[in-house]
Design an enzyme around this catalytic site. Structure first.
Site, PDB file in Angstrom:
ATOM      1  N   HIS A 434       0.828  -1.207   0.000  1.00  0.00           N
ATOM      2  CA  HIS A 434       0.000   0.000   0.000  1.00  0.00           C
ATOM      3  C   HIS A 434       0.865   1.261   0.000  1.00  0.00           C
ATOM      4  CE1 HIS A 434      -3.814   2.112   1.266  1.00  0.00           C
ATOM      5  NE2 HIS A 434      -2.922   2.997   1.668  1.00  0.00           N
ATOM      6  N   GLU A 435       1.784   1.319   0.940  1.00  0.00           N
ATOM      7  CA  GLU A 435       2.627   2.519   1.054  1.00  0.00           C
ATOM      8  C   GLU A 435       3.586   2.647  -0.122  1.00  0.00           C
ATOM      9  OE1 GLU A 435       1.669   4.620   3.026  1.00  0.00           O
ATOM     10  OE2 GLU A 435       0.417   3.320   4.256  1.00  0.00           O
TER      11      GLU A 435
END
Length: 644
Positions: A434-435
């Site tokens: 995600h990051e």
């Protein structure tokens, strides 16, 4: 209106990626072993968090790439003040010629880049350890500089808007370098009804630091001052509950551990309910006051208008999720049956319902898995991502005082950064993906756009991050034939939709209600906030789940409520990302090309338009409904796997 200061300094790092509960924190296993050894030698095993100095350097981000030493920060602060003087000298002259307007806009770009770097460095240093007084002070200094910037540049928008439109168009026709700013100027004209006079803008700018007090107070309370009780873990050890460990405990197979962690967290917030209601209430009142001053019908309209997103998108989202609640209830009923519970409680919603699958990865293993998952995005994407994840972009493990959760933050001219609190479970592997999506969006935008358009809006930020999660899920499902692991992954995917689409929409409803309460002359008392939040949980969950009374206090621990009308973008983001990931996997190169162009576009167009070019129309409720239909089908598939 700060259209040119896109670092989200008022609300914290941007783009931020909190999940619910906040994405898992971590501490190196070697330090846990050290605590266990201490007990064996007669010591007390408390498994307390390590100090920052005890974390190996290879697991820390390299903020020196922004400023090798703090003295260089001071030099840039002085340079910023000089640029502010030069910008102030253009006050009153923007309409004289295209050259004066161009000079002011270029100065604004330089100022935006500098203040972004100054604030990012100070804030990320503080986030390493919120108890570090030196970087608390540096962050305060950076915020003061930000307020200086706001005050100095307050004349820009009113003065540009005072230039007759035909004269402005003549400037653009006559001055080729000025044409770079055409979209920015057109966007400014669109927002003309909400820009105040020069004097009024200066007054609002002067109050910038004061109006951020609720967010700053909550951050210090939550990260530096809040301490939760110790509980007994699965081995009977006394272990401190922290923000980072909370998700670990809620995922425990041991129901007593889950309940103890749940009680520990909410009993702590209950002691401060009046203070927290006052802090949050002040934040909402600030939003409402700003909306009225800027002549918006509501704070919600003001927040969405910054992205040129119609309020109907927000309403369509809530309506679509409300319509699909029977699918959520079907999933909760399956969870209840599989766990063998007479009554499903709120603290039973996070533990994996697939038994005997303990799927853990070291950080190094997680990096390799994520890189293989994003391989469909091409060689350049993978090469840059590998370099970043292994050489100074990422702060991996939790330590005492470190900001909880996870986020990515980038500043122009320097590579992006990622804060994690890595624990080693599958949830954390998805957090990494995600990051990384955020970071790669930042990398490509900054590489291909001038500073004017390098920063993208949060509305599209969650698309890039969640698309990576979808690709990771596809990769893992494609590479396992194990029935239990497949069921485990589907369970995780369902939890992602429940947490990112359904639950964040419930959060969005709460924000809508709190702001409407103030706009209609009501008060946000602790009782009103708790009752309203509890009623929402009942509407979403009570068809199957016992809605524990303590959940009424969950509003008090959600950091994003201090950045109003942010969380709905997680819900729209996962819907858009689901559609785009499907296109990438089925269409191949044409879809990948459109997607990479989207990543490279930064803020050079309105987010709805950028997504249309990438292949998804978010003004339609169809992407949300399609994701919820997929959710319903996955519930059936999981039931077939578990109950065959």
């Amino acid at each position: 209106m700060d259209r040119w200061l896109k670092t989200e300094m008022c609300a914290g790092p941007a783009p931020v990626a909190w999940a619910e509960p906040e994405r898992a924190g971590a501490y190196p296993a070697r330090l846990v072993r050290a605590a266990e050894d201490s007990k064996a030698e007669g010591g007390v095993a408390t498994a307390e968090l390590p100090l920052r100095s005890e974390i190996e350097d290879r697991y820390k981000w390299r903020l020196e790439d922004m400023y090798a030493v703090d003295a260089l920060w001071e030099q840039d602060a002085q340079r910023l003040r000089q640029l502010l003087q030069e910008l102030a000298a253009e006050n009153g002259r923007l309409g004289e010629s295209a050259e004066h307007l161009l000079r002011a806009l270029r100065l604004q770009d330089q100022i935006s880049e500098l203040i972004g770097r100054l604030y990012a460095y100070a804030r990320m240093r503080r986030d390493e350890d919120n108890t570090n007084a030196k970087y608390q002070a540096l962050t305060d200094s950076a915020m003061k500089l930000y307020v200086e910037v706001q005050a100095t540049r307050a004349f820009l928008e009113p003065e540009i808007l005072s230039i007759p439109e035909e004269r402005l168009q003549a400037f653009l026709s006559a001055c080729e370098p000025l044409r770079q700013y055409r979209f920015l100027l057109e966007e400014l004209l669109r927002q003309k009804p909400h820009v105040l006079s020069r004097e009024q803008e200066e007054i609002l700018a002067a109050f910038g630091e004061v109006t951020q007090a609720p967010s700053q107070i909550f951050t210090m309370f939550n990260n530096a001052d809040t301490r939760f009780p110790k509980i007994r873990d699965e081995q009977g050890r006394e272990v401190e509950v922290t923000h980072g460990r909370y998700i670990q405990f809620l995922e425990s197979r041991n129901r007593d551990v889950r309940k103890a962690a749940f009680d520990a967290v909410y009993s702590t917030y209950a002691k401060h309910r009046n203070t927290l209601a006052a802090i949050y209430g002040s934040s909402v009142k600030k939003d409402v006051v700003y909306a009225r001053l800027r002549r918006y019908e509501s704070a919600r309209q003001m927040a969405l208008d910054a992205d040129n997103v119609p309020v109907s998108v927000y309403d369509n989202l809530i309506a679509a999720v409300r319509e699909a609640l029977p699918s959520l209830h079907k999933y909760l009923a399956l969870r209840k049956r599989v766990l063998g519970l007479d009554e499903l409680h709120m603290y039973d919603l996070y533990t994996p319902i697939v038994g005997d699958v303990d799927w853990r990865m070291s950080y190094e293993e997680a990096v390799e898995v994520v890189l293989r998952a994003v391989a469909p995005l091409g060689e350049e994407y993978v090469q840059v991502a590998r370099e970043g994840l292994t050489s100074g972009w990422v702060d991996v493990f939790e330590n005492k005082g470190k900001t909880s959760g996870a986020y990515s933050w980038g500043t122009y001219g320097v590579h992006p950064y990622i804060l994690l609190n890595y624990q080693g479970n599958l949830h954390d592997v998805f957090t990494l993906a995600h990051e990384l999506g955020h970071a790669m969006h930042t990398y490509f935008s900054h590489k291909h756009q001038p500073v004017t358009y390098a920063d993208y809006t949060i509305f599209v930020a969650e698309v890039a991050s969640t698309c990576n999660e979808a690709l990771l899920m596809h990769h893992l499902l494609q590479n396992t034939n194990d029935k239990k692991r497949r069921a485990y992954l589907i369970n995780h995917q369902l939890e992602g939709v429940r947490g990112t689409l359904i639950r964040q929409t419930m959060f969005a409803e709460f924000e809508k209600l709190t702001h409407e309460q103030v706009e209609q002359g009501g008060a946000l008392t602790p009782d009103w906030l708790c009752r309203t939040y509890y009623d929402l949980n009942r509407a979403y969950f009570s068809a199957v789940c016992h809605v524990d009374e303590d959940i009424q206090l969950e509003w008090a621990r959600i950091p994003h409520f201090y950045n109003a009308f942010y969380v709905y973008k997680y819900a729209t983001g996962i819907s858009a990302a689901t559609a785009l990931a499907q296109k990438i996997l089925t269409e191949g190169e044409p879809a990948v090309t459109r997607y990479l162009e989207f990543l490279k576009s930064g803020g050079s167009d309105y987010p709805i338009q950028l997504l249309r070019k990438a292949g998804v129309d978010m003004e339609s409720p169809e992407p949300v409904r399609a994701t919820l239909r997929q959710f319903d089908a996955l519930v059936d598939e999981l039931a077939a796997l578990l109950e065959a």
